[in-house]
Design an enzyme around this catalytic site. Structure first.
Site, PDB file in Angstrom:
ATOM      1  CG  PHE A 183      22.533  29.461   7.723  1.00 16.71           C
ATOM      2  CD1 PHE A 183      21.950  28.502   6.907  1.00 16.71           C
ATOM      3  CD2 PHE A 183      21.743  30.528   8.159  1.00 16.71           C
ATOM      4  CE1 PHE A 183      20.618  28.601   6.523  1.00 16.71           C
ATOM      5  CE2 PHE A 183      20.406  30.640   7.786  1.00 16.71           C
ATOM      6  CZ  PHE A 183      19.847  29.665   6.962  1.00 16.71           C
ATOM      7  N   GLY A 184      24.326  31.395   5.368  1.00 18.70           N
ATOM      8  CA  GLY A 184      23.964  32.709   4.849  1.00 18.70           C
ATOM      9  C   GLY A 184      22.460  32.816   4.678  1.00 18.70           C
ATOM     10  CE1 TYR A 185      20.440  37.503   8.077  1.00 17.39           C
ATOM     11  CE2 TYR A 185      22.011  35.913   8.947  1.00 17.39           C
ATOM     12  CZ  TYR A 185      21.505  37.196   8.901  1.00 17.39           C
ATOM     13  OH  TYR A 185      22.057  38.174   9.682  1.00 17.39           O
ATOM     14  N   GLY A 186      21.122  36.289   4.009  1.00 15.41           N
ATOM     15  CA  GLY A 186      20.882  37.574   3.331  1.00 15.41           C
ATOM     16  C   GLY A 186      21.752  37.640   2.092  1.00 15.41           C
ATOM     17  CB  SER A 187      24.299  40.056   0.913  1.00 21.25           C
ATOM     18  OG  SER A 187      25.281  40.004   1.907  1.00 21.25           O
ATOM     19  CD  GLU A 215      28.045  39.969   6.416  1.00 21.75           C
ATOM     20  OE1 GLU A 215      27.053  40.478   6.955  1.00 21.75           O
ATOM     21  OE2 GLU A 215      28.077  39.684   5.203  1.00 21.75           O
TER      22      GLU A 215
HETATM   23  C1  SIN Z   1      23.909  36.956   5.716  1.00 21.15           C
HETATM   24  O1  SIN Z   1      23.712  37.142   4.530  1.00 21.15           O
HETATM   25  O2  SIN Z   1      23.861  35.800   6.184  1.00 21.15           O
HETATM   26  C2  SIN Z   1      24.249  38.072   6.642  1.00 21.15           C
HETATM   27  C3  SIN Z   1      23.671  39.382   6.291  1.00 21.15           C
HETATM   28  C4  SIN Z   1      24.113  39.936   4.979  1.00 21.15           C
HETATM   29  O3  SIN Z   1      25.327  39.985   4.698  1.00 21.15           O
HETATM   30  O4  SIN Z   1      23.262  40.334   4.175  1.00 21.15           O
END
Ligand code: SIN
Length: 192
Positions: free
Chosen positions: A24-28, A99
């Site tokens: 699950f990605g929430y940012g980049s 990460e």
């Molecule tokens: C994410 O995107 O889920 C983790 C944080 C990031 O890489 O910005």
């Protein structure tokens, strides 16, 4: 300087024996998809809020002038929307490197719009990691993002790409949108 979490993440065996797993990605990871995946589905997780509380010394800032990127903080009743990717195990090694600035793999229940749910992985930067910056007034966070720049580019691009991706997903995230509008103001205001 922050701890490199690559080796810690590689020790995680939770998904051994599975051909594919959900990430699950929430940012980049929503908007910068430089890894192969089998399937992608919008998803959400319960009890977490997205916050620009994690320092970035390696991508969107430097050790001397860190940027700010997203992490998740626990908040009862909150829902965080993002994108889930079905990936094979090998994809995790390069993601662990991407990460590495404080994020640790964590397993959480993922929920999909059709009511289905699955176990999935997130990269989480908790307040225990050395790069964690924590809360600050929104204006100060936006100012820091406006100024910071790292090997992956300007910190502002991270925020603006995320805001755009959330808009495309029709997700309301007041924290992200408030920062994006303050960033526009910080950029429009001449600095003395
Ligand atoms: C994410 O995107 O889920 C983790 C944080 C990031 O890489 O910005």
């Amino acid at each position: 300087m922050a701890l490199d979490t690559t080796a810690l993440n590689r020790q995680m065996t939770h998904f051994d024996g599975h051909d594919a797993i959900w990430l699950f990605g929430y940012g980049s990871l929503i908007w910068k998809v430089d890894f192969p995946y089998i399937q992608r589905r919008p998803a959400h997780i319960h009890g977490w809020s997205r916050r620009f509380w994690q320092g970035s010394h390696d991508h969107r800032g430097t050790p001397e002038a860190p940027g700010r990127v997203a992490t998740l903080v626990r908040e009862p009743g909150a829902v965080c929307h993002g994108m889930a990717y079905r990936i094979t195990q090998e994809v995790l090694a390069p993601l662990d490197v991407r990460e590495k600035n404080g994020y640790l793999r964590e397993v959480v229940p993922l929920h999909f719009a059709d009511g289905e749910s699955e176990e999935g992985l997130i990269y989480l930067a908790t307040e225990e990691n050395a790069a964690f910056l924590g809360d600050a007034p929104l204006d100060a966070i936006a100012e820091q993002i406006a100024r910071a720049h790292g090997p992956s580019g300007p910190n502002r691009d991270y925020l603006l790409h995320l805001a755009e991706a959330l808009r495309d997903l029709e997700v309301d995230d007041p924290h992200v949108f408030a920062l994006a509008s303050r960033l526009a103001q910080a950029t429009d205001t001449p600095r003395r």
